[in-house]
Design a protein around this motif. Structure first.
Motif, PDB file in Angstrom:
ATOM      1  N   ASN A 399       1.023  -1.268   0.006  1.00  0.00           N
ATOM      2  CA  ASN A 399      -0.099   0.139  -0.063  1.00  0.00           C
ATOM      3  C   ASN A 399       0.754   1.289  -0.184  1.00  0.00           C
ATOM      4  O   ASN A 399       0.896   2.127  -0.697  1.00  0.00           O
ATOM      5  CB  ASN A 399      -0.482   0.089   0.686  1.00  0.00           C
ATOM      6  CG  ASN A 399      -2.052  -0.776   0.800  1.00  0.00           C
ATOM      7  OD1 ASN A 399      -3.085  -0.409   0.829  1.00  0.00           O
ATOM      8  ND2 ASN A 399      -1.724  -2.090   1.395  1.00  0.00           N
ATOM      9  N   ILE A 400       2.020   1.198   0.430  1.00  0.00           N
ATOM     10  CA  ILE A 400       3.073   2.571  -0.098  1.00  0.00           C
ATOM     11  C   ILE A 400       3.615   2.784  -0.727  1.00  0.00           C
ATOM     12  O   ILE A 400       3.884   3.623  -1.502  1.00  0.00           O
ATOM     13  CB  ILE A 400       3.902   2.357   1.970  1.00  0.00           C
ATOM     14  CG1 ILE A 400       3.823   2.199   2.833  1.00  0.00           C
ATOM     15  CG2 ILE A 400       5.020   3.484   1.278  1.00  0.00           C
ATOM     16  CD1 ILE A 400       4.195   2.120   4.246  1.00  0.00           C
ATOM     17  N   LEU A 402       1.799   1.890  -3.412  1.00  0.00           N
ATOM     18  CA  LEU A 402       0.976   2.143  -4.313  1.00  0.00           C
ATOM     19  C   LEU A 402       0.965   3.537  -4.118  1.00  0.00           C
ATOM     20  O   LEU A 402       0.485   4.205  -5.298  1.00  0.00           O
ATOM     21  CB  LEU A 402      -0.552   1.278  -4.288  1.00  0.00           C
ATOM     22  CG  LEU A 402      -1.553   1.675  -4.658  1.00  0.00           C
ATOM     23  CD1 LEU A 402      -1.737   1.798  -6.239  1.00  0.00           C
ATOM     24  CD2 LEU A 402      -2.071   1.300  -4.380  1.00  0.00           C
ATOM     25  N   ALA A 403       0.730   4.133  -2.699  1.00  0.00           N
ATOM     26  CA  ALA A 403       0.227   5.184  -2.023  1.00  0.00           C
ATOM     27  C   ALA A 403       1.798   6.694  -3.318  1.00  0.00           C
ATOM     28  O   ALA A 403       1.587   7.435  -3.745  1.00  0.00           O
ATOM     29  CB  ALA A 403       0.698   5.898  -0.741  1.00  0.00           C
ATOM     30  N   TRP A 404       2.840   5.908  -2.804  1.00  0.00           N
ATOM     31  CA  TRP A 404       3.723   6.432  -3.375  1.00  0.00           C
ATOM     32  C   TRP A 404       3.698   6.500  -4.710  1.00  0.00           C
ATOM     33  O   TRP A 404       4.111   8.101  -5.435  1.00  0.00           O
ATOM     34  CB  TRP A 404       5.098   6.320  -3.136  1.00  0.00           C
ATOM     35  CG  TRP A 404       6.652   6.682  -3.475  1.00  0.00           C
ATOM     36  CD1 TRP A 404       7.089   5.583  -4.868  1.00  0.00           C
ATOM     37  CD2 TRP A 404       7.126   7.778  -3.339  1.00  0.00           C
ATOM     38  NE1 TRP A 404       8.146   6.694  -4.858  1.00  0.00           N
ATOM     39  CE2 TRP A 404       8.205   7.546  -4.506  1.00  0.00           C
ATOM     40  CE3 TRP A 404       6.696   8.401  -2.313  1.00  0.00           C
ATOM     41  CZ2 TRP A 404       9.139   9.279  -4.591  1.00  0.00           C
ATOM     42  CZ3 TRP A 404       7.736   9.769  -2.662  1.00  0.00           C
ATOM     43  CH2 TRP A 404       8.537   9.770  -3.619  1.00  0.00           C
ATOM     44  N   CYS A 406       0.661   6.764  -7.378  1.00  0.00           N
ATOM     45  CA  CYS A 406       0.393   6.837  -7.456  1.00  0.00           C
ATOM     46  C   CYS A 406       0.838   9.274  -7.111  1.00  0.00           C
ATOM     47  O   CYS A 406       0.314   9.801  -8.106  1.00  0.00           O
ATOM     48  CB  CYS A 406      -1.247   7.427  -6.445  1.00  0.00           C
ATOM     49  SG  CYS A 406      -1.467   5.754  -7.105  1.00  0.00           S
ATOM     50  N   TYR A 407       1.417   9.151  -5.831  1.00  0.00           N
ATOM     51  CA  TYR A 407       2.438  10.413  -5.885  1.00  0.00           C
ATOM     52  C   TYR A 407       3.078  10.883  -6.365  1.00  0.00           C
ATOM     53  O   TYR A 407       2.835  12.494  -7.255  1.00  0.00           O
ATOM     54  CB  TYR A 407       2.450  11.101  -4.359  1.00  0.00           C
ATOM     55  CG  TYR A 407       3.514  12.108  -3.702  1.00  0.00           C
ATOM     56  CD1 TYR A 407       2.473  12.824  -3.959  1.00  0.00           C
ATOM     57  CD2 TYR A 407       4.402  11.951  -4.060  1.00  0.00           C
ATOM     58  CE1 TYR A 407       3.419  14.541  -3.521  1.00  0.00           C
ATOM     59  CE2 TYR A 407       5.134  13.135  -4.364  1.00  0.00           C
ATOM     60  CZ  TYR A 407       4.326  14.116  -3.528  1.00  0.00           C
ATOM     61  OH  TYR A 407       5.160  15.669  -3.202  1.00  0.00           O
ATOM     62  N   LYS A 410       1.175  12.441 -10.110  1.00  0.00           N
ATOM     63  CA  LYS A 410       0.284  13.263  -9.657  1.00  0.00           C
ATOM     64  C   LYS A 410       1.301  14.304  -9.900  1.00  0.00           C
ATOM     65  O   LYS A 410       1.048  15.894 -10.734  1.00  0.00           O
ATOM     66  CB  LYS A 410      -0.315  13.081  -8.193  1.00  0.00           C
ATOM     67  CG  LYS A 410      -1.117  14.290  -7.828  1.00  0.00           C
ATOM     68  CD  LYS A 410      -2.056  14.536  -6.802  1.00  0.00           C
ATOM     69  CE  LYS A 410      -2.425  15.865  -7.024  1.00  0.00           C
ATOM     70  NZ  LYS A 410      -2.833  15.431  -5.147  1.00  0.00           N
ATOM     71  N   ARG A 428      -8.229   4.793 -11.048  1.00  0.00           N
ATOM     72  CA  ARG A 428      -9.253   4.698  -9.656  1.00  0.00           C
ATOM     73  C   ARG A 428      -9.317   3.040  -9.689  1.00  0.00           C
ATOM     74  O   ARG A 428      -8.977   2.120  -9.134  1.00  0.00           O
ATOM     75  CB  ARG A 428     -10.444   5.028  -9.852  1.00  0.00           C
ATOM     76  CG  ARG A 428     -10.370   6.547  -9.119  1.00  0.00           C
ATOM     77  CD  ARG A 428     -11.699   6.728  -8.210  1.00  0.00           C
ATOM     78  NE  ARG A 428     -12.808   6.873  -9.382  1.00  0.00           N
ATOM     79  CZ  ARG A 428     -12.646   8.110 -10.160  1.00  0.00           C
ATOM     80  NH1 ARG A 428     -12.269   8.626 -10.243  1.00  0.00           N
ATOM     81  NH2 ARG A 428     -13.525   8.487 -10.923  1.00  0.00           N
ATOM     82  N   LYS A 431      -6.197   1.077  -8.672  1.00  0.00           N
ATOM     83  CA  LYS A 431      -5.922   1.487  -7.517  1.00  0.00           C
ATOM     84  C   LYS A 431      -6.686   0.162  -6.614  1.00  0.00           C
ATOM     85  O   LYS A 431      -6.105  -0.349  -5.915  1.00  0.00           O
ATOM     86  CB  LYS A 431      -6.146   2.913  -6.919  1.00  0.00           C
ATOM     87  CG  LYS A 431      -5.863   3.390  -5.139  1.00  0.00           C
ATOM     88  CD  LYS A 431      -7.069   4.625  -4.812  1.00  0.00           C
ATOM     89  CE  LYS A 431      -6.479   4.627  -4.089  1.00  0.00           C
ATOM     90  NZ  LYS A 431      -6.812   6.020  -3.459  1.00  0.00           N
ATOM     91  N   MET A 435      -5.142  -2.872  -4.454  1.00  0.00           N
ATOM     92  CA  MET A 435      -5.822  -3.163  -2.762  1.00  0.00           C
ATOM     93  C   MET A 435      -6.404  -4.088  -2.840  1.00  0.00           C
ATOM     94  O   MET A 435      -6.253  -4.954  -1.495  1.00  0.00           O
ATOM     95  CB  MET A 435      -6.125  -1.516  -2.279  1.00  0.00           C
ATOM     96  CG  MET A 435      -5.657  -0.150  -2.381  1.00  0.00           C
ATOM     97  SD  MET A 435      -6.608   0.594  -1.405  1.00  0.00           S
ATOM     98  CE  MET A 435      -7.195   0.484  -0.662  1.00  0.00           C
TER      99      MET A 435
END
Length: 446
Positions: A399-400, A402-404, A406-407, A410, A428, A431, A435
């Motif tokens: 999850n970390i 994935l978030a990184w 996405c950031y 962006k 989405r 994502k 998850m």
């Protein structure tokens, strides 16, 4: 976790008692030789000094011109025997002391070698040479001793001979015990290997499996010395068995983060139920999807954790000493209503090297968790279990990441470019798919 009283090494304390006592016997023999050499050499030096003083007194009594103080100098009449009144006219004075001449008429017997030591001004010589003399004569049983007719000298020589014989007898006894144990273990090892080879030939195992069996047997023999320590420890009375396993296991179990907050009563029950386990290199402890039979706590070695993710990707991590696997059992034991079916392993665990562990079976863990539920069902223990759980760590890492990503996507995108609805929907969907494919560990502690 590299603690001196780790479980497997602690178990080898019990099975290696004979070897330990043998080496302890060798050490005692060496210490006994050194102490006896020091004592014998010290007595030899004192008696030699008394013999020199006796010689000086005799010479002074025979000469009217010298006393004990002048006899200690270098001007002493060298004629023997001396007249009762004074030195005769034919006698000469010499700079070599009469009583320090080993070739003179005064017999020193076993103290002759001490004359240079007594006349020396070096403290090191006075300390070390008597010890050397004692060690030399004790180890040779006084073979080089040639005593005079003096009763004290004869008795001292007898003590040297008997002391050397006694020390040598003790040394030979320890050597015989050592050889007997070594040969007995070697014969036992040969019989064990012969039986294993016969069984593998009878079952027609392939060469790959045979090599793995041989490797495991050799490592196990080196680790445990061919002794089934747990088998005979279990045959002891309950109280004695618990005390022994507590002594062997408690310090190690307290190093496991999952057990650090538990009280001594629970730790005693854990110590009484853990079992030592060893795994050779590249051995699979458990495969992904198999039922988890026990929790395994790593004592030494490293274990690789492999978990299949989406699109054929595999997440890997390394478990080192102090880590554990099979934490699915922990939440399974506290699940209400209870389900008899064992949980499935969420990953495959492979030993990267020879690994020593101890295991806590599912039934034993369930027994402890049910009888001490008041300690297991608390938030602190739940957070500890999640923090050190390899399943939760893998889920968090995914999850970390994935978030990184996405950031990063962006901040790289152009803010003036209009956002396309379809791309947003697709992002989405990716994502959510990531998850859901990275399944959150099932936790019944909540």
């Amino acid at each position: 976790m590299y603690h001196s009283l780790c479980l497997m090494r602690g178990m080898r304390k019990v099975t290696g008692y004979v070897f330990g006592s043998i080496w302890w016997g060798f050490g005692l023999n060496l210490i006994a030789y050194l102490i006896a050499s020091h004592v014998a050499g010290g007595c030899w030096y004192v008696l030699a000094t008394q013999r020199v003083v006796m010689c000086l007194e005799q010479q002074c009594r025979r000469s009217a011109r010298c006393d004990i103080s002048s006899s200690c100098s270098n001007r002493v009449c060298s004629q023997y025997p001396l007249p009762a009144s004074r030195c005769g006219g034919n006698s000469t004075l010499t700079t070599k002391s009469f009583c320090f001449d080993p070739d003179g008429p005064f017999r020193y017997g076993i103290y002759e070698a001490a004359l240079p030591v007594i006349s020396s001004n070096s403290l090191a010589v006075k300390i070390l040479y008597p010890i050397f003399w004692g060690l030399l004569n004790l180890s040779s049983f006084g073979n080089e001793l040639s005593p005079t007719s003096s009763p004290l000298e004869v008795v001292f020589s007898i003590c040297i001979v008997l002391g050397g014989l006694l020390l040598f007898t003790l040394l030979i006894g320890n050597i015989q015990v050592f050889l007997h144990v070594v040969m007995a273990n070697r014969k036992k090892m040969q019989l064990r290997h012969r039986d294993v080879e016969w069984w593998m030939r009878r079952r027609q195992l392939p060469s790959g499996l045979r090599q793995r069996v041989r490797h495991f047997e050799s490592k196990t023999w080196v680790t445990r010395g061919g002794e089934e320590e747990m088998k005979w420890i279990e045959e002891l009375p309950d109280g004695l068995r618990r005390d022994i396993k507590r002594y062997l296991c408690l310090d190690l179990i307290k190093k496991v983060p999952l057990f650090q907050s538990l009280d001594d009563l629970i730790l005693d029950n854990v110590c009484d139920r853990v079992k030592p386990l060893v795994y050779s290199k590249d051995e699979k402890i458990i495969r992904e999807g198999d039922p988890v039979l026990r929790m395994v706590f790593i004592v030494s070695g490293r274990v690789t954790r492999c978990q299949c993710l989406s699109k054929g990707k595999i997440a890997t991590s390394i478990l080192e000493p102090g880590g554990f696997l099979g934490d699915e059992l922990f939440s399974w034991c506290l699940r209400r209503p209870f389900v008899d079916r064992l949980p499935a392993s969420s990953a495959t665990f492979i030993c990267s090297e020879y690994t020593e562990t101890f295991g806590l079976d599912a039934d034993d863990l369930r027994y402890i968790s049910e009888h001490f539920r008041y300690r297991f069902a608390n938030n602190r223990l739940k957070r500890t279990a999640r923090y050190y759980s390899s399943n939760w760590r893998t889920w968090a890492v995914v999850n970390i990441q994935l978030a990184w990503r996405c950031y990063r996507m962006k901040i790289k995108s152009d803010p003036l470019t209009p956002v396309i609805i379809n791309d947003g929907i697709e992002s989405r969907l990716r994502k959510y798919a990531a998850m859901f494919l990275s399944i959150r560990p099932h936790d019944h502690l909540e």
